[in-house]
Scaffold this motif. Structure first.
Motif, PDB file in Angstrom:
ATOM      1  N   GLU A 119       0.819  -1.225   0.000  1.00 40.84           N
ATOM      2  CA  GLU A 119       0.000   0.000   0.000  1.00 40.84           C
ATOM      3  C   GLU A 119       0.850   1.271   0.000  1.00 40.84           C
ATOM      4  N   PHE A 120       2.179   1.089  -0.078  1.00 40.56           N
ATOM      5  CA  PHE A 120       3.005   2.303  -0.165  1.00 40.56           C
ATOM      6  C   PHE A 120       4.021   2.163  -1.293  1.00 40.56           C
ATOM      7  N   ASP A 121       4.447   3.289  -1.824  1.00 42.04           N
ATOM      8  CA  ASP A 121       5.432   3.316  -2.890  1.00 42.04           C
ATOM      9  C   ASP A 121       6.788   2.985  -2.267  1.00 42.04           C
ATOM     10  N   ALA A 122       7.375   1.856  -2.701  1.00 38.37           N
ATOM     11  CA  ALA A 122       8.624   1.397  -2.084  1.00 38.37           C
ATOM     12  C   ALA A 122       9.837   1.676  -2.972  1.00 38.37           C
ATOM     13  N   GLN A 123       9.696   2.615  -3.924  1.00 39.15           N
ATOM     14  CA  GLN A 123      10.853   2.937  -4.768  1.00 39.15           C
ATOM     15  C   GLN A 123      11.965   3.555  -3.914  1.00 39.15           C
ATOM     16  N   PRO A 124      13.229   3.416  -4.375  1.00 36.65           N
ATOM     17  CA  PRO A 124      14.340   3.984  -3.593  1.00 36.65           C
ATOM     18  C   PRO A 124      14.172   5.499  -3.408  1.00 36.65           C
ATOM     19  N   PHE A 125      14.787   6.010  -2.357  1.00 32.78           N
ATOM     20  CA  PHE A 125      14.738   7.464  -2.107  1.00 32.78           C
ATOM     21  C   PHE A 125      15.883   8.110  -2.900  1.00 32.78           C
ATOM     22  N   HIS A 126      15.554   8.594  -4.081  1.00 30.10           N
ATOM     23  CA  HIS A 126      16.574   9.131  -4.979  1.00 30.10           C
ATOM     24  C   HIS A 126      17.015  10.528  -4.528  1.00 30.10           C
ATOM     25  N   TRP A 127      17.985  11.090  -5.190  1.00 24.41           N
ATOM     26  CA  TRP A 127      18.566  12.381  -4.755  1.00 24.41           C
ATOM     27  C   TRP A 127      17.510  13.481  -4.677  1.00 24.41           C
ATOM     28  N   TYR A 128      16.545  13.426  -5.621  1.00 27.03           N
ATOM     29  CA  TYR A 128      15.555  14.513  -5.599  1.00 27.03           C
ATOM     30  C   TYR A 128      14.679  14.405  -4.355  1.00 27.03           C
ATOM     31  N   LEU A 130      15.583  13.293  -1.592  1.00 27.93           N
ATOM     32  CA  LEU A 130      16.380  13.729  -0.431  1.00 27.93           C
ATOM     33  C   LEU A 130      16.906  15.162  -0.591  1.00 27.93           C
ATOM     34  N   SER A 131      16.308  15.914  -1.486  1.00 30.50           N
ATOM     35  CA  SER A 131      16.728  17.313  -1.618  1.00 30.50           C
ATOM     36  C   SER A 131      15.956  18.211  -0.654  1.00 30.50           C
ATOM     37  N   ARG A 132      15.028  17.630   0.095  1.00 31.48           N
ATOM     38  CA  ARG A 132      14.309  18.417   1.104  1.00 31.48           C
ATOM     39  C   ARG A 132      13.881  17.524   2.246  1.00 31.48           C
ATOM     40  N   ASP A 133      13.427  18.134   3.316  1.00 30.27           N
ATOM     41  CA  ASP A 133      13.029  17.357   4.503  1.00 30.27           C
ATOM     42  C   ASP A 133      11.618  16.812   4.297  1.00 30.27           C
ATOM     43  N   ARG A 134      11.500  15.520   4.142  1.00 29.41           N
ATOM     44  CA  ARG A 134      10.191  14.892   3.883  1.00 29.41           C
ATOM     45  C   ARG A 134       9.596  14.303   5.159  1.00 29.41           C
ATOM     46  N   TRP A 135      10.254  14.496   6.298  1.00 27.77           N
ATOM     47  CA  TRP A 135       9.828  13.829   7.530  1.00 27.77           C
ATOM     48  C   TRP A 135       9.028  14.759   8.429  1.00 27.77           C
ATOM     49  N   ARG A 136       7.988  14.208   9.051  1.00 26.16           N
ATOM     50  CA  ARG A 136       7.281  14.897  10.137  1.00 26.16           C
ATOM     51  C   ARG A 136       6.973  13.851  11.199  1.00 26.16           C
ATOM     52  N   SER A 188       9.717   6.278  10.158  1.00 28.48           N
ATOM     53  CA  SER A 188      10.994   6.361   9.437  1.00 28.48           C
ATOM     54  C   SER A 188      11.972   7.189  10.262  1.00 28.48           C
ATOM     55  N   PRO A 189      13.288   6.955  10.084  1.00 24.82           N
ATOM     56  CA  PRO A 189      14.240   7.837  10.773  1.00 24.82           C
ATOM     57  C   PRO A 189      14.093   9.273  10.270  1.00 24.82           C
ATOM     58  N   LYS A 190      14.420  10.224  11.136  1.00 22.49           N
ATOM     59  CA  LYS A 190      14.377  11.642  10.715  1.00 22.49           C
ATOM     60  C   LYS A 190      15.405  11.881   9.609  1.00 22.49           C
ATOM     61  N   LEU A 191      15.281  13.033   8.967  1.00 23.11           N
ATOM     62  CA  LEU A 191      16.300  13.436   7.994  1.00 23.11           C
ATOM     63  C   LEU A 191      17.124  14.565   8.602  1.00 23.11           C
ATOM     64  N   GLU A 192      18.414  14.574   8.298  1.00 26.81           N
ATOM     65  CA  GLU A 192      19.257  15.694   8.742  1.00 26.81           C
ATOM     66  C   GLU A 192      19.812  16.399   7.522  1.00 26.81           C
ATOM     67  N   ASP A 209      19.745  21.817  -0.355  1.00 24.84           N
ATOM     68  CA  ASP A 209      19.024  20.775  -1.107  1.00 24.84           C
ATOM     69  C   ASP A 209      19.607  19.377  -0.908  1.00 24.84           C
ATOM     70  N   GLU A 210      20.141  19.085   0.269  1.00 28.11           N
ATOM     71  CA  GLU A 210      20.735  17.768   0.490  1.00 28.11           C
ATOM     72  C   GLU A 210      20.463  17.296   1.908  1.00 28.11           C
ATOM     73  N   TRP A 211      19.729  16.202   2.016  1.00 26.90           N
ATOM     74  CA  TRP A 211      19.378  15.645   3.321  1.00 26.90           C
ATOM     75  C   TRP A 211      19.705  14.155   3.338  1.00 26.90           C
ATOM     76  N   ARG A 212      19.888  13.606   4.556  1.00 25.84           N
ATOM     77  CA  ARG A 212      20.080  12.154   4.644  1.00 25.84           C
ATOM     78  C   ARG A 212      19.424  11.636   5.916  1.00 25.84           C
TER      79      ARG A 212
END
Ligand SMILES: C[S@@+](CC[C@H](N)C(=O)[O-])C[C@H]1O[C@@H](n2cnc3c(N)ncnc32)[C@H](O)[C@@H]1O
Length: 316
Positions: free
Chosen positions: A205-214, A216-222, A244-248, A253-256
């Motif tokens: 029920e969720f999109d499991a595609q890899p998290f590509h650079w785009y 991870l170019s912003r903070d997608r976590w809440r 999910s783990p938070k992003l730092e 434009d670069e988060w991990r």
């Protein structure tokens, strides 16, 4: 029961709001057949026509016309090109308005329509609707202030037929923005309030595609106690689920991710709940995961549309 015609209907976020305030939607239209399938699985009473609105010659009589024409040309997430043909579908709405002559109409669109390079289109719409014989009010509303657990601002035009002599006033907020307890209103719901009881790992029920650079170019976590980032139509850009783990931030434009713990996007069902659809919304098998995300992300949050529609005085 007042009657409504709905254009650019999608899976029916706007129409779920209309139903909640007592409208009978006598006709709906969209080009996307899966949007029709989802709509009719949840709101079966409507005559839903699939096809380009330009092909509809006559519309049924109605008290209200609702329409949320597409917004790719205005949207922050889409291609911002004010010259694209898709930006001119409001002319079809205007054609329906002049033919039906309803007592009132509601249009929803992205707030980017106010931006300088799009302003001529917004002004053109206002002018057309006024020339069609309506007193038109407009506002940008923040969905969080109407009980939606999501960052989403949208522009609304509401028109009341001039002969009725009434001016529309947008509804006052019902919920406080995060950190604004002083308003005395209840706080807007959080992600936990909306999806806290749902399965943590709903396979398929969720999109499991890899998290590509785009991605991870912003903070997608809440977090659970926050409101969601905007639910979008493209499944790949759907925000992260709070488990999910938070992003730092690493740089512009670069988060991990802060750890290697498993991460996933919100599911389409969670996205729907965060839009304000019923948690038991039905998604027919005629469309796959990406289409489900698409119709959900395209939708107007039903509680927001309900708030706007129910603020129209009783002219029915
Ligand atoms: C912003 S979405 C509407 C969302 C909908 N009101 C809801 O709340 O679920 C815009 C819709 O316009 C539809 N659309 C785009 N071009 C169209 C056309 N030429 N005729 C009819 N529908 C069209 C899209 O398929 C999309 O579902």
């Amino acid at each position: 029961m007042p009657k409504a015609v709905s254009l650019f209907t999608g899976c029916g976020g706007s129409d779920a709001g209309l139903h909640a305030c007592g409208f009978d939607v006598v006709m709906a239209n969209d080009v996307m057949s899966y949007a029709r399938d989802v709509y009719l699985a949840n709101l079966p009473e409507t005559d839903y026509v699939v096809g380009d609105v330009k092909g509809i010659e006559s519309f049924p009589k109605a008290d209200l016309l609702a329409g949320c024409y597409p917004c790719q040309g205005f949207s922050v997430g889409g291609v911002r090109d004010p010259d694209r043909g898709i930006n001119y579908l409001y002319r079809e709405f205007d054609r329906a308005l002049r033919q039906i002559r309803p007592k009132a109409f509601i249009v929803e669109n992205v707030s980017g329509m106010r931006r300088a390079n799009n302003q001529h289109l917004a002004v053109n719409q206002l002018t057309r609707f006024r020339m069609a014989g309506y007193k038109v009010s407009w506002a940008v509303l923040d969905a969080r202030e109407y009980g939606v657990a999501q960052e989403r601002s949208r522009m609304f035009f509401v028109g009341i037929r001039s002969d009725l002599g009434i001016e529309y006033e947008f509804p006052a907020p019902t919920h406080a923005l995060p950190g604004n307890a002083a308003s005395g209103l209840p706080g807007c719901p959080t992600i936990k309030d909306r999806i806290g009881g749902m399965p943590e790992w709903p396979e398929g029920e969720f999109d499991a595609q890899p998290f590509h650079w785009y991605y991870l170019s912003r903070d997608r976590w809440r977090g659970w106690d926050q409101v969601s980032r905007t639910i979008v139509a493209n499944s790949r850009h759907t925000p992260l689920h709070p488990i999910s783990p938070k992003l730092e931030r690493l740089g512009p434009d670069e988060w991990r991710f802060v750890s290697d713990a498993p991460a996933r996007r919100l599911s389409y069902r969670e996205a729907a709940a965060l839009q304000g659809f019923d948690a038991d919304m039905t998604f027919p098998d005629t469309g796959g995961t990406r289409l489900r995300y698409r119709v959900v992300g395209n939708a107007v949050p039903p509680p927001l549309f309900q708030a706007v529609a129910s603020a129209i005085p009783d002219i029915w």
